[in-house]
Design a protein around this motif. Structure first.
Motif, PDB file in Angstrom:
ATOM      1  N   CYS A   1     -94.559 -11.932 -44.133  1.00  0.00           N
ATOM      2  CA  CYS A   1     -95.384 -10.787 -43.765  1.00  0.00           C
ATOM      3  C   CYS A   1     -95.572 -10.693 -42.253  1.00  0.00           C
ATOM      4  CB  CYS A   1     -96.741 -10.867 -44.457  1.00  0.00           C
ATOM      5  SG  CYS A   1     -96.678 -10.543 -46.231  1.00  0.00           S
TER       6      CYS A   1
ATOM      7  N   THR B   1     -99.183   2.451 -45.486  1.00  0.00           N
ATOM      8  CA  THR B   1     -99.226   1.232 -46.298  1.00  0.00           C
ATOM      9  C   THR B   1     -97.804   0.752 -46.545  1.00  0.00           C
ATOM     10  OG1 THR B   1    -101.286   1.827 -47.435  1.00  0.00           O
ATOM     11  CG2 THR B   1     -99.851   0.259 -48.538  1.00  0.00           C
TER      12      THR B   1
ATOM     13  N   LYS C   1     -95.946  -2.115 -48.934  1.00  0.00           N
ATOM     14  CA  LYS C   1     -96.121  -3.074 -50.018  1.00  0.00           C
ATOM     15  C   LYS C   1     -94.999  -4.101 -49.951  1.00  0.00           C
ATOM     16  CE  LYS C   1     -98.518   0.167 -53.052  1.00  0.00           C
ATOM     17  NZ  LYS C   1     -98.581   0.802 -54.389  1.00  0.00           N
ATOM     18  N   THR C   2     -95.378  -5.377 -49.854  1.00  0.00           N
ATOM     19  CA  THR C   2     -94.391  -6.450 -49.688  1.00  0.00           C
ATOM     20  C   THR C   2     -94.533  -7.473 -50.811  1.00  0.00           C
ATOM     21  OG1 THR C   2     -95.888  -7.756 -48.303  1.00  0.00           O
ATOM     22  CG2 THR C   2     -94.480  -6.161 -47.189  1.00  0.00           C
TER      23      THR C   2
ATOM     24  N   TYR D   1     -98.290  -8.873 -51.409  1.00  0.00           N
ATOM     25  CA  TYR D   1     -99.183  -8.510 -50.307  1.00  0.00           C
ATOM     26  C   TYR D   1     -98.960  -7.054 -49.895  1.00  0.00           C
ATOM     27  CZ  TYR D   1     -99.281 -13.616 -49.948  1.00  0.00           C
ATOM     28  OH  TYR D   1     -99.394 -14.959 -50.222  1.00  0.00           O
ATOM     29  N   ASN D   2    -100.004  -6.456 -49.338  1.00  0.00           N
ATOM     30  CA  ASN D   2     -99.932  -5.114 -48.763  1.00  0.00           C
ATOM     31  C   ASN D   2    -100.311  -5.176 -47.288  1.00  0.00           C
ATOM     32  OD1 ASN D   2     -99.271  -4.085 -51.254  1.00  0.00           O
ATOM     33  ND2 ASN D   2    -101.309  -3.219 -51.669  1.00  0.00           N
TER      34      ASN D   2
ATOM     35  N   ASN E   1    -101.673  -2.627 -44.476  1.00  0.00           N
ATOM     36  CA  ASN E   1    -102.245  -1.304 -44.214  1.00  0.00           C
ATOM     37  C   ASN E   1    -102.567  -1.186 -42.736  1.00  0.00           C
ATOM     38  OD1 ASN E   1    -102.615  -0.546 -47.147  1.00  0.00           O
ATOM     39  ND2 ASN E   1    -103.946  -2.335 -47.073  1.00  0.00           N
TER      40      ASN E   1
ATOM     41  N   GLU F   1    -102.093  -7.706 -53.015  1.00  0.00           N
ATOM     42  CA  GLU F   1    -101.630  -6.426 -53.554  1.00  0.00           C
ATOM     43  C   GLU F   1    -102.683  -5.715 -54.394  1.00  0.00           C
ATOM     44  OE1 GLU F   1     -98.461  -6.818 -56.351  1.00  0.00           O
ATOM     45  OE2 GLU F   1     -99.206  -8.709 -57.162  1.00  0.00           O
TER      46      GLU F   1
ATOM     47  N   ASN G   1    -107.663   0.041 -52.134  1.00  0.00           N
ATOM     48  CA  ASN G   1    -107.339   0.824 -50.937  1.00  0.00           C
ATOM     49  C   ASN G   1    -108.584   1.306 -50.207  1.00  0.00           C
ATOM     50  OD1 ASN G   1    -104.596   0.694 -50.694  1.00  0.00           O
ATOM     51  ND2 ASN G   1    -104.184   2.591 -51.812  1.00  0.00           N
TER      52      ASN G   1
ATOM     53  N   GLN H   1     -96.667   5.888 -47.782  1.00  0.00           N
ATOM     54  CA  GLN H   1     -96.125   4.654 -48.345  1.00  0.00           C
ATOM     55  C   GLN H   1     -94.761   4.370 -47.709  1.00  0.00           C
ATOM     56  OE1 GLN H   1     -97.794   2.758 -50.611  1.00  0.00           O
ATOM     57  NE2 GLN H   1     -99.526   4.190 -50.609  1.00  0.00           N
TER      58      GLN H   1
END
Length: 321
Positions: free
Chosen positions: A47, A66, A68-69, A72-73, A75, A90, A94, A166
């Motif tokens: 990340c 955002t 998304k990985t 994990y996210n 933002n 994740e 939000n 996204q």
């Protein structure tokens, strides 16, 4: 719905959390401040690579995104040349994530003026802001106590009306340093690509140039309509004069466009547009005195100079974010 799930699910409270946050300058990706990571596992290291890749693309991205990985996210929001990024699990809601970023933004703007952030040279020169990041992160990682201190309704409404863009992994590219171009569509932001970069902030001379170019365009337009009236009244007005006036108007307006927006071959276009202005005024020398000709040509040259000076924001250096 998200707020109810926070209050009613102990499992969600235990597993969803903010892991780290950073404050980054948009124009070059310079990290201004950051919190320490919650853990240093393989996923977190991956990340961090995404953080670095995003920091180089902030100037080309919408102001709320955002990524998304997997588990994990990431933002982030951007405002006034500064971006506020955070890494969370994740399943972190939000509404809380962007409320957290909004608090960081308000505090940072209140604490530091734009002059300091714009002139900062070394990375993490506002590292003392980490104290506020850590305190705020602890609050947001304990939603039971947080829910009585803040109102999330405004943020919920804002996210519904303007949801974060996204970013897909294929758009970002792989984490080994090979990135793909951001050519995506975003509601309200238009197409984002290398041909639509952000320009440097407008200066006072640039604003003056924009106003003068509009004035010259308006003068050409008025004289063009007068020339049409003379032609209709059979006063012997040359039709070519009408063409010259309207071409001059179009050239002035196009200079305004080049001054505000980035396009390919922008400097070449500005020079050719200035050449068209000169040609139109050379043809109209019988209808204008020397002072009028001097004014129009000088304004055209001044606007061309401002277009050349106001270039696209430079490529971000490779800071170790």
């Amino acid at each position: 719905m998200e707020e109810k799930s926070i209050k009613g699910s102990p499992l969600l409270i235990e597993m969803s959390m903010i892991l780290s946050a950073s404050v980054i300058r948009v124009r070059d990706g310079l990290p201004l401040s950051a919190s320490t990571d919650y853990e240093q596992g393989t996923g977190m290291q991956e990340c961090r690579k995404y953080f670095k890749m995003l920091s180089k693309k902030l100037a080309q991205l919408p102001d709320r995104c955002t990524l998304k990985t997997g588990h994990y996210n990431i933002n982030f929001i951007s405002s006034l040349g500064v971006s506020y990024m955070m890494l969370c699990t994740e399943n972190y809601p939000n509404v809380l994530a962007f409320s957290f970023l909004d608090e960081l933004q308000k505090e940072f703007i209140t604490t530091y003026n734009m002059m300091k952030t714009n002139t900062a040279v070394r990375p993490y020169c506002f590292i003392e802001f980490d104290n506020f990041i850590q305190r705020t992160k602890q609050r947001y990682n304990n939603p039971r106590s947080l829910s009585t201190k803040i109102s999330l309704s405004d943020m919920q409404t804002e996210i519904k009306l303007r949801p974060p863009y996204q970013i897909s992994m294929c758009e970002l590219g792989s984490a080994n340093g090979v990135t793909s171009a951001f050519s995506v569509d975003y509601k309200g932001a238009g197409k984002i690509s290398s041909a639509h970069q952000r320009l440097e902030p407008a200066t006072l001379s640039g604003i003056v140039a924009f106003i003068l170019s509009l004035l010259c365009g308006a003068l050409n337009l008025i004289r063009g309509f007068h020339a049409i009236e003379s032609l209709l009244q059979s006063d012997g007005e040359d039709f070519n004069y009408i063409v010259a006036f309207f071409l001059g108007t179009a050239a002035c307006l196009y200079q305004c466009y080049l001054l505000v927006y980035y396009t390919g071959w922008r400097n070449v276009k500005s020079f050719l547009t200035f050449g068209l202005i000169c040609l139109c005024n050379m043809y109209l020398y019988e209808l204008r005195n020397l002072w009028q000709l001097f004014f129009h040509v000088t304004v055209g040259a001044f606007v061309t100079l401002q277009i050349w000076l106001r270039q696209a924001q430079g490529k971000a250096p490779d800071y170790d974010v």
